[in-house]
Design a protein around this motif. Structure first.
Motif, PDB file in Angstrom:
ATOM      1  N   HIS A  47      28.345  49.916  28.353  1.00 11.19           N
ATOM      2  CA  HIS A  47      28.794  48.665  28.950  1.00 11.19           C
ATOM      3  C   HIS A  47      29.719  47.947  27.964  1.00 11.19           C
ATOM      4  CE1 HIS A  47      28.322  45.320  31.828  1.00 11.19           C
ATOM      5  NE2 HIS A  47      28.289  44.503  30.777  1.00 11.19           N
ATOM      6  N   ASP A  71      31.932  44.636  27.298  1.00  8.39           N
ATOM      7  CA  ASP A  71      32.121  43.244  27.718  1.00  8.39           C
ATOM      8  C   ASP A  71      33.452  42.700  27.230  1.00  8.39           C
ATOM      9  OD1 ASP A  71      29.672  42.502  29.156  1.00  8.39           O
ATOM     10  OD2 ASP A  71      28.655  42.959  27.274  1.00  8.39           O
ATOM     11  N   HIS A 105      33.131  45.460  32.027  1.00 10.50           N
ATOM     12  CA  HIS A 105      32.816  44.167  32.663  1.00 10.50           C
ATOM     13  C   HIS A 105      33.861  43.158  32.200  1.00 10.50           C
ATOM     14  CE1 HIS A 105      29.691  40.595  32.691  1.00 10.50           C
ATOM     15  NE2 HIS A 105      30.698  40.397  33.527  1.00 10.50           N
ATOM     16  N   MET A 117      35.358  39.698  31.902  1.00  7.63           N
ATOM     17  CA  MET A 117      35.118  38.250  31.992  1.00  7.63           C
ATOM     18  C   MET A 117      36.435  37.584  31.625  1.00  7.63           C
ATOM     19  SD  MET A 117      31.372  38.320  30.243  1.00  7.63           S
ATOM     20  CE  MET A 117      31.574  40.014  29.730  1.00  7.63           C
ATOM     21  N   ASP A 141      22.590  42.347  34.526  1.00  7.19           N
ATOM     22  CA  ASP A 141      23.133  42.178  33.170  1.00  7.19           C
ATOM     23  C   ASP A 141      22.716  40.838  32.574  1.00  7.19           C
ATOM     24  OD1 ASP A 141      24.716  42.156  30.892  1.00  7.19           O
ATOM     25  OD2 ASP A 141      26.634  42.048  31.957  1.00  7.19           O
TER      26      ASP A 141
HETATM   27 ZN    ZN Z   1      28.266  42.405  30.659  1.00 13.80          ZN
END
Ligand code: ZN
Ligand code: DX5
Length: 220
Positions: free
Chosen positions: A38, A40, A71, A73, A180
């Motif tokens: 994963h 971020d 992911h 953001m 998450d």
């Molecule tokens: Zn995340």
């Protein structure tokens, strides 16, 4: 193409690894039995923090065969999605309220042949975006507010996972739910029972005295 529909998968978040030694971090995830990595990506605008972008994904791609679960953001994710995929992302998820055209963004992801998904922060109205589910290969439910690792799991997230699950039933969709934030050996059972099958775990894995055992427990 990766399979995300089978059993329980664990996606350790390298946000909790040593940033000066990220290659070792992904190799550790592999050795410990993680199913994907994963990643971020934070832009300092959608969330307060800044982490890393496409160059890091490209660098990590060379270090592991595990799928990279990216992911985003970031605001207007559509600006960068293709680049993330070209750099090696296998899954791309983003926050729909941060996008100018979330449906278009999802179509770009699928059009590039990778898995697509939207992410729900704890305060985002799920119903408002359910029309996008048909363009998604998974839905990511945040169990903390996106932006920082090591936060405490928000118990109400269980109801939000169930809510997403009920929308799937309504829409006759069979895609996985990823969860998450603050996932650990104690709450993993409850999130799985609520309907999540992909568990992101940062600090609980990287700070564990026995990360392989922790991943095994999360998956069990
Ligand atoms: Zn995340
Ligand atoms: C939070 C990130 C999470 C975070 C999870 O903004 O999206 O992926 O790294 O870390 P833990 O498991 O420590 O909450």
């Amino acid at each position: 193409m990766i399979s995300i529909n089978q059993g329980i998968l664990v996606s350790p978040s390298i946000l909790a690894s040593d940033f000066a030694n990220m290659a070792a971090g992904v190799k550790d995830v592999e050795a410990w039995g993680g199913d994907m990595v994963h990643c971020d990506v934070m832009d300092g605008v959608y969330v307060k923090n800044l982490t890393f972008g496409m160059p890091m994904i490209k660098a990590l791609r060379k270090e592991t065969k595990l799928p990279l679960d990216v992911h985003l953001m970031i605001i207007e994710p559509e600006r960068y999605i293709e680049q993330f995929i070209d750099c090696g992302a296998d899954i791309v998820t983003f926050h729909p309220e941060a996008s100018k055209d979330a449906e278009h963004a999802l179509k770009i992801i699928r059009g590039k042949g990778v898995k697509s998904g939207i992410v729900f922060n704890p305060d985002v109205d799920i119903d408002k975006y359910k029309h996008l589910f048909k363009h998604c290969d998974m839905i990511l439910v945040m169990s903390v507010f996106a932006g920082l690792g090591g936060q405490k799991f928000i118990p109400q997230s269980l109801d939000r996972i169930k809510k997403v699950k009920s929308i799937f039933e309504e829409m006759k969709l069979d895609i996985p739910i990823e969860v998450d934030g603050g996932i650990n050996e104690e709450n993993a059972k409850a999130v799985k029972e609520a309907g999540a099958s992909i568990l992101v775990a940062g600090s609980s894995v990287f700070n564990s005295p026995n990360p392989a055992k922790t991943i095994e427990i999360l998956k069990a």
